[in-house]
Design an enzyme around this catalytic site. Sequence first.
Site, mmCIF file in Angstrom:
data_model
loop_
_atom_site.group_PDB
_atom_site.id
_atom_site.type_symbol
_atom_site.label_atom_id
_atom_site.label_comp_id
_atom_site.label_asym_id
_atom_site.label_seq_id
_atom_site.Cartn_x
_atom_site.Cartn_y
_atom_site.Cartn_z
ATOM 1 N N LYS A 1 -2.927 -2.549 -0.388
ATOM 2 C CA LYS A 1 -4.354 -1.854 -0.001
ATOM 3 C C LYS A 1 -4.424 -2.166 1.625
ATOM 4 O O LYS A 1 -4.372 -3.115 1.994
ATOM 5 C CB LYS A 1 -5.514 -2.496 -0.666
ATOM 6 C CG LYS A 1 -6.870 -2.110 0.006
ATOM 7 C CD LYS A 1 -8.084 -2.962 -0.707
ATOM 8 C CE LYS A 1 -9.167 -2.411 -0.528
ATOM 9 N NZ LYS A 1 -10.386 -2.944 -1.150
ATOM 10 N N GLU B 1 4.357 -7.801 -1.100
ATOM 11 C CA GLU B 1 3.078 -7.808 -1.982
ATOM 12 C C GLU B 1 2.985 -7.563 -3.312
ATOM 13 O O GLU B 1 2.675 -8.155 -4.468
ATOM 14 C CB GLU B 1 1.986 -6.903 -1.365
ATOM 15 C CG GLU B 1 1.428 -7.300 0.030
ATOM 16 C CD GLU B 1 0.364 -8.533 0.080
ATOM 17 O OE1 GLU B 1 -0.033 -9.015 -1.232
ATOM 18 O OE2 GLU B 1 0.079 -8.713 0.967
ATOM 19 N N LYS C 1 -3.123 1.731 -2.117
ATOM 20 C CA LYS C 1 -4.304 2.236 -1.878
ATOM 21 C C LYS C 1 -4.804 2.511 -0.198
ATOM 22 O O LYS C 1 -4.436 1.359 0.263
ATOM 23 C CB LYS C 1 -5.893 1.423 -2.400
ATOM 24 C CG LYS C 1 -7.004 2.007 -1.932
ATOM 25 C CD LYS C 1 -8.105 0.798 -2.742
ATOM 26 C CE LYS C 1 -9.322 1.158 -2.293
ATOM 27 N NZ LYS C 1 -10.373 0.177 -2.767
HETATM 28 C C1 PBG Z 1 -13.351 -3.272 -1.572
HETATM 29 C C2 PBG Z 1 -13.071 -1.828 -1.969
HETATM 30 C C3 PBG Z 1 -13.035 -0.753 -1.336
HETATM 31 C C4 PBG Z 1 -12.960 0.356 -1.858
HETATM 32 C C5 PBG Z 1 -12.836 -0.089 -3.277
HETATM 33 N N1 PBG Z 1 -13.031 -1.453 -3.409
HETATM 34 C C6 PBG Z 1 -13.019 -0.710 0.163
HETATM 35 C C7 PBG Z 1 -13.293 -1.485 1.257
HETATM 36 O O1 PBG Z 1 -14.554 -1.562 1.558
HETATM 37 O O2 PBG Z 1 -12.424 -2.295 1.732
HETATM 38 C C8 PBG Z 1 -12.895 1.841 -1.566
HETATM 39 C C9 PBG Z 1 -12.646 2.628 -2.606
HETATM 40 C C10 PBG Z 1 -12.810 4.151 -1.963
HETATM 41 O O3 PBG Z 1 -12.807 4.261 -0.895
HETATM 42 O O4 PBG Z 1 -13.054 5.015 -2.731
HETATM 43 N N2 PBG Z 1 -13.460 -4.184 -2.445
#
Ligand code: PBG
Length: 324
Positions: free
Chosen positions: A194, A232, A247
């Site tokens: 991520k 990771e 992601k």
């Molecule tokens: C953080 C989290 C994020 C998203 C899902 N869970 C982003 C963040 O603020 O780091 C983003 C998902 C999206 O942008 O659609 N736990």
Amino acid sequence: MLRRPRRNRKSAAIRAMVEETTLSVNDLIFPLFLMEGENQTSEVGSMPGIYRFTLDRLLEEVAACVALGIRAFDLFPNLPEVRKDKHATESHNPAGVYLRAVEQIKRNFPDVCLMTDVAMDPYSSDGHDGLVENGQILNDETLPVLGRMALAQARAGADILGPSDMMDGRVGYLRQLLDDEGFTHVSIMAYCAKYASAFYGPFRDALNSAPKFGDKKTYQMNPANRREALVEAELDYAEGADFLMVKPALPYLDVIHLLHQHFDIPIAAYNVSGEYAMIKAAAQRGWLDGEKAMLECLLGIRRAGAKVILTYFAKEFAQWQRQG
Ligand code: PBG
């Protein structure tokens, strides 16, 4: 010319015959935003067509999606500031709206696959994914908070847990805890690679969860790095992850491909809020055909090697497919 590749493109029938990648509603997970209250929806300004729902309206939305063939959902809560604190206490409050929603979705729709999010940010008064001390985001100290959250979600009926804070040791800790408490059947989708991305902006609008100070670069990955994603992935695989997620999706197709080549468990990709917003914004201006752009992007993510796509386009795709 002995080789004329165009011969295999000469009709719709041949093009369909030689098509290498397919996209089905079975591949998709639809993220849903939940808010407190009754009988209300509120559109996310930066995500046209995507709404926050109160629990009663959310159940109607799930029913509508199920009727379209969508079978998997990922739930996120939008909470008022008064529910937030430094310890994300609300995240394991069984009377809170999130855990009640998980329970009710599974009671009303036992066949859907419901994924829940294991991270502090929607519940944290600091807007960070971990406990904060002197401006530092703590790694190990956050684990018990995540553990309480994860067990509460498993008890409420979650099928897949998504530890999304991108810190160290999450998958192993949660796997052990789930197994010790009799939840060996609950899956874990690791947020494996991520990245610290600008494309999460609209999501943070949706949940009102932007960090109150600083950024997330000490825990989310540097967009410049690809080999680090393998490190990771090796850890999350060894710790027992059932899926490895990348992601965002579109700027990281090479990373999706890399993990697909190296690991035999399903690879997932999160086609995030900003990727959705870009296409919607351009389509609204008439700058591109939104439907075609959606299909091309989803197909591209599948072609790169993702079997599963978390996408805000899930419902629109299901509607498009229904219309033939
Ligand atoms: C953080 C989290 C994020 C998203 C899902 N869970 C982003 C963040 O603020 O780091 C983003 C998902 C999206 O942008 O659609 N736990």
